[in-house]
Design a protein around this motif. Sequence first.
Motif, mmCIF file in Angstrom:
data_model
loop_
_atom_site.group_PDB
_atom_site.id
_atom_site.type_symbol
_atom_site.label_atom_id
_atom_site.label_comp_id
_atom_site.label_asym_id
_atom_site.label_seq_id
_atom_site.Cartn_x
_atom_site.Cartn_y
_atom_site.Cartn_z
ATOM 1 N N ASP A 65 -3.302 0.864 -2.555
ATOM 2 C CA ASP A 65 -4.571 1.326 -1.967
ATOM 3 C C ASP A 65 -5.086 0.416 -0.863
ATOM 4 O OD1 ASP A 65 -4.707 3.578 -3.618
ATOM 5 O OD2 ASP A 65 -5.675 2.434 -5.214
ATOM 6 N N ALA A 98 2.666 6.323 1.947
ATOM 7 C CA ALA A 98 1.966 5.913 0.723
ATOM 8 C C ALA A 98 2.861 6.227 -0.469
ATOM 9 C CB ALA A 98 0.633 6.651 0.597
ATOM 10 N N ASP A 99 2.521 5.661 -1.626
ATOM 11 C CA ASP A 99 3.284 5.999 -2.829
ATOM 12 C C ASP A 99 2.798 7.335 -3.385
ATOM 13 O OD1 ASP A 99 1.096 5.526 -4.641
ATOM 14 O OD2 ASP A 99 1.585 3.400 -4.675
ATOM 15 N N GLU A 100 3.397 7.782 -4.447
ATOM 16 C CA GLU A 100 3.153 9.134 -4.965
ATOM 17 C C GLU A 100 1.827 9.307 -5.694
ATOM 18 O OE1 GLU A 100 5.331 9.319 -9.227
ATOM 19 O OE2 GLU A 100 6.642 8.961 -7.518
ATOM 20 N N ASN A 107 -3.580 10.269 0.447
ATOM 21 C CA ASN A 107 -2.407 9.535 0.912
ATOM 22 C C ASN A 107 -2.124 9.757 2.395
ATOM 23 O OD1 ASN A 107 -1.671 8.030 -1.383
ATOM 24 N ND2 ASN A 107 -0.910 9.883 -2.352
ATOM 25 N N GLY A 138 1.878 10.239 4.490
ATOM 26 C CA GLY A 138 1.304 10.141 3.153
ATOM 27 C C GLY A 138 2.390 9.876 2.129
ATOM 28 N N LYS A 139 2.425 10.703 1.089
ATOM 29 C CA LYS A 139 3.427 10.529 0.035
ATOM 30 C C LYS A 139 4.603 11.485 0.187
ATOM 31 C CE LYS A 139 0.906 13.458 -3.287
ATOM 32 N NZ LYS A 139 0.314 13.448 -4.634
ATOM 33 N N TRP A 152 7.077 2.534 -6.264
ATOM 34 C CA TRP A 152 5.812 2.643 -5.546
ATOM 35 C C TRP A 152 5.713 1.588 -4.445
ATOM 36 C CZ3 TRP A 152 2.977 2.640 -10.836
ATOM 37 C CH2 TRP A 152 3.127 3.883 -11.455
ATOM 38 N N ARG A 156 4.966 2.221 -0.174
ATOM 39 C CA ARG A 156 3.729 1.806 0.502
ATOM 40 C C ARG A 156 4.134 1.015 1.749
ATOM 41 N NH1 ARG A 156 2.396 -0.041 -4.958
ATOM 42 N NH2 ARG A 156 2.762 -2.116 -4.143
#
Length: 163
Positions: A65, A98-100, A107, A138-139, A152, A156
Amino acid sequence: MRSVTPLLAVLRAAALVVLVVAVAACSRNGAGGTGVGNLGPGGGAPGSQQEFLVSVGDRVFFETDSSNLTPTAIATLDKQAAWLNQYRNYRILIEGHADERGTREYNIALGARRGSIVVNYLVSKGVDQRRITTKSFGKERPVAICNDISCWSQNRRAVTVVQ
């Protein structure tokens, strides 16, 4: 045990094909020359996309985040800026990822912030902003898929794509 033997033969043949292709790829350079005497320290010709990828590094990673640059990310971006300032003929795309975890919308926004922070840093180091575009995925484009911090943390990221 007889059923294992054909599988081993197939695996050995596949490994041999991969080895031959890898050796052939290593013997060429981007200009179609001999590949001898013109490779940079990272294995690519000086100023090539391969040199950027191998010697400089094309990605930086972020904490959960966060769009704050870590000391490791800053070191990589410093190398990217130096390379980009030396080879001014390239345009780049900064991809934010970003991660999931989290919603798609969250994201995408986080990936956009990560891309922006990278652009701002490179510009502060002298890279012409007109050479840079950004896109947030995003993801949507993970490099690792699992429900664990090991995946993760790989997702990121911001990736610098030399064009």
